[in-house]
Design an enzyme around this catalytic site. Structure first.
Site, mmCIF file in Angstrom:
data_model
loop_
_atom_site.group_PDB
_atom_site.id
_atom_site.type_symbol
_atom_site.label_atom_id
_atom_site.label_comp_id
_atom_site.label_asym_id
_atom_site.label_seq_id
_atom_site.Cartn_x
_atom_site.Cartn_y
_atom_site.Cartn_z
ATOM 1 N N GLU A 213 -28.191 39.093 86.181
ATOM 2 C CA GLU A 213 -28.298 37.669 85.889
ATOM 3 C C GLU A 213 -27.110 37.388 84.957
ATOM 4 O O GLU A 213 -27.191 37.675 83.762
ATOM 5 C CB GLU A 213 -29.621 37.332 85.210
ATOM 6 C CG GLU A 213 -29.769 35.834 84.941
ATOM 7 C CD GLU A 213 -31.052 35.480 84.196
ATOM 8 O OE1 GLU A 213 -31.607 34.394 84.465
ATOM 9 O OE2 GLU A 213 -31.495 36.279 83.340
ATOM 10 N N ASP B 24 -32.167 41.085 83.447
ATOM 11 C CA ASP B 24 -32.357 39.790 82.813
ATOM 12 C C ASP B 24 -31.259 39.544 81.779
ATOM 13 O O ASP B 24 -30.929 40.426 80.986
ATOM 14 C CB ASP B 24 -33.734 39.763 82.149
ATOM 15 C CG ASP B 24 -34.057 38.436 81.497
ATOM 16 O OD1 ASP B 24 -34.187 37.445 82.225
ATOM 17 O OD2 ASP B 24 -34.174 38.412 80.256
#
Length: 604
Positions: A488, A451
């Site tokens: 990401e 993330d």
């Protein structure tokens, strides 16, 4: 690789009492020269009642005697009601001498600084904790015996660590003999410099979770509002047999070019009664197992699980705020990087069972040819910022090491969540690597989606790095060598690295340009034919560099963030009205089209 990304909504919340978090437990700490005891208040798991507690430290080896008070003789203390601490202490000591029930004696020794966390040695249970800047460290132990759900008898002991004996370098350590090999709750109190402008946030009133705890105990049922203020502590279990993966067990080892990934939240996937599952396993790891035929029917061969590290789903309800009616179902607010989310276990069975059931889920998915990829959050933690801090671990252990700070000791916020983990500090970097290895070795997961991975590309001062040490270490690590590693490639500080994420020919990326260009093409924006063709052909403009391949692009149109597929054809703008953020959350560039009417149209 292609990603088949869907989101789900879970409604029912299981409610059951566990700990009454309003209870404050008083206990005895170190003996004074006069032979008396000082009393201090310890906020810890509720429904625990004091038996007795004496804390000691010695030069090399010390005998700790803890005399229990019988239930019918027990004096329940509340520090707020004690007018004379010395008198009260004498009463407790007098009551204790009348009891014939004697607990085991604990012998403590210096211990060892490795491994970090709690471990079993020939001499006993060893505890080791890193803190460079702390001047005082105290180990807190709660030896509990669960009687019935919601009732716990506990003996609480605090052991101050002597820096001349129990410290090696920046690691504090102690070994306690004769401790039970399971069901002991533990944490630490730390104190040190109080200068916030220097980056310190020590607070000795808080019992902190060990960053290396492999199990975390808290409330037992997800969303149990009756215990929303429950504390979280580490625990351990050295009695369980190793998990049986089976003689013929093999991981699927699917080539990256063939991956079809299904993103899902473990709880929301089966929490609703429409799942058809028994209520005890809805929203659990075991619930996922029951739905494997459904997953196979979708044609996917990998699941990407939204965060499954321990988190507090009721963190928003701990203080008044516009979102205090909400429950954090997604879990992007990590408390601990080693422990599986205990309330994803079935029927409130706790952290030990959560470990076992997580492994059962992985084993069953692998047996069906489905890989397990974890969505991991190493860019920030649950501890928020200085406005409304939620101190549970890192902030109180060594804030200056674990978080990125500016020259005034204030948090840098590249995560959008109040703090930013100091990922490329050597100590934090090793913590992250140890965590990743743990999930591969212990739980056999197949990969990780990171993330806001651009945060991991920032130096300790927040500036972008061309060759981030952590990113390289993950790519080169032997244990992680067969894992899928997916970035990401952006963060909330504007570091957008789609197509240019540092990769060492190993890292794949969520291709945000694929998402945007395909949405715009479907929406009918002019001039998008060439971009659309480039994206579906592998995004050579982004990934035909060095030894990178088309499969280093993870192609997706929707994910957990932003608009759903339904939203893309129903709304031109956001309508996030129910979450209390006034529409300020999420991206404004969703490239959607409402097809002529803003909102859902009922055509029947």
């Amino acid at each position: 690789m292609d990603a088949f990304l869907c989101s789900h909504n879970g409604n029912p919340i299981l409610n059951s009492p566990f700990f009454n978090s309003k209870t404050e437990l008083t206990h005895l700490t170190s003996r004074t020269p006069a032979g008396c005891y000082s009393i201090r208040s310890l906020s810890i798991f509720s429904s625990m009642r004091l038996r007795s507690s004496k804390s000691v430290f010695g030069s090399n080896e010390t005998l700790l005697n803890s005399t229990q008070i019988k239930k019918h003789d027990r004096v329940e203390c509340n520090a707020a009601n004690v007018s004379d601490h010395l008198v009260q202490a004498n009463v407790i000591e007098e009551e204790a001498t009348q009891s014939s029930e004697i607990s085991p004696s604990f012998k403590v020794s210096a211990g060892q600084g490795f491994p970090l966390g709690v471990s079993e040695t020939e001499r006993g249970i060893n505890f080791a904790l890193f803190s460079q800047h702390a001047s005082v460290v105290t180990l807190c132990l709660s030896i509990s015996e669960r009687k019935t759900l919601g009732e716990v008898d506990a003996e609480v002991v605090e052991l101050p660590l002597d820096p001349s004996v129990n410290k090696t370098g920046d690691v504090w350590h102690i070994c306690v003999e004769d401790l039970p090999r399971h069901s002991v709750l533990y944490g630490y109190r730390l104190d040190g410099p109080r200068e916030w402008q220097q980056g310190h946030r020590f607070d000795s009133s808080i019992v902190l979770i060990d960053p290396y705890a492999k199990q975390v105990e808290g409330r037992r049922y997800f969303g149990d509002a009756g215990n929303k203020m429950s504390k979280f502590l580490g625990t351990y279990d050295f009695t369980s047999l190793p998990f049986d993966w089976g003689d013929n067990y093999l991981q699927p080892s699917i080539p990256e070019k063939d991956l079809v990934i299904y993103e899902m939240n473990v709880r929301a996937f089966t929490a609703d009664e429409s799942s058809g599952l028994d209520p005890d396993i809805r929203g659990s790891y075991l619930g996922v197992i029951e739905k494997i035929p459904h997953l196979l029917g979708l044609g996917i061969n990998a699941v990407e699980l939204l965060p499954v590290f321990e988190f507090d789903e009721l963190e928003l309800q701990r203080h008044p705020n516009p979102r205090d009616h909400m429950i954090n179902t997604w879990g992007y607010s990590t408390i601990n990087f080693f422990a599986p989310m205990s309330r994803y276990a079935s029927a409130g069975v706790g952290p030990v069972a959560a470990q076992r059931e997580f492994k059962q889920m992985v084993k069953a998915l692998h047996a069906s040819g489905i890989e397990v990829i974890l969505d991991v959050v190493y860019n920030h933690t649950n501890e928020a910022d200085d406005v409304i801090p939620y101190t549970t671990s890192f902030r109180g252990i060594d804030n200056k090491v674990y978080y990125m700070l500016d020259v005034n000791g204030q948090y840098l916020n590249f995560s959008g969540c109040g703090n930013t983990l100091n990922c490329n500090h050597p100590v934090v970097m090793e913590l992250i690597l140890d965590s990743l290895r743990h999930w591969v070795i212990e739980y056999h997961v197949d990969g990780f989606r990171f993330d806001l991975a651009s945060v991991l590309c920032r130096g300790t001062d927040g500036s972008p790095l061309n060759a981030p040490p952590l990113i390289k270490a993950i790519a080169k690590d032997d244990i992680l060598s067969k894992c899928k590693i997916i970035a990401e490639p952006w963060d909330c500080g504007g570091l957008y690295l789609v197509g240019s994420f540092p990769n060492w020919d190993r890292w794949a990326e969520w291709n945000g340009k694929y998402r945007d260009d395909v949405r715009r093409f479907i929406k009918g924006d002019s001039g998008m034919k060439g971009n659309f063709a480039t994206r579906v052909a592998g995004s050579a403009d982004l990934y035909k560099v060095n030894k990178r391949k088309p499969y280093h692009s993870v192609n997706f149109i929707i994910a957990h963030d932003g608009f759903t597929l339904h939203d893309l054809v129903s709304y031109n703008v956001k309508h996030n009205d129910a979450n209390g953020e006034g529409g300020n959350d999420g991206c404004n560039d969703n490239f959607s089209w409402n097809c002529g009417y803003e909102g859902t149209v009922n055509i029947f």
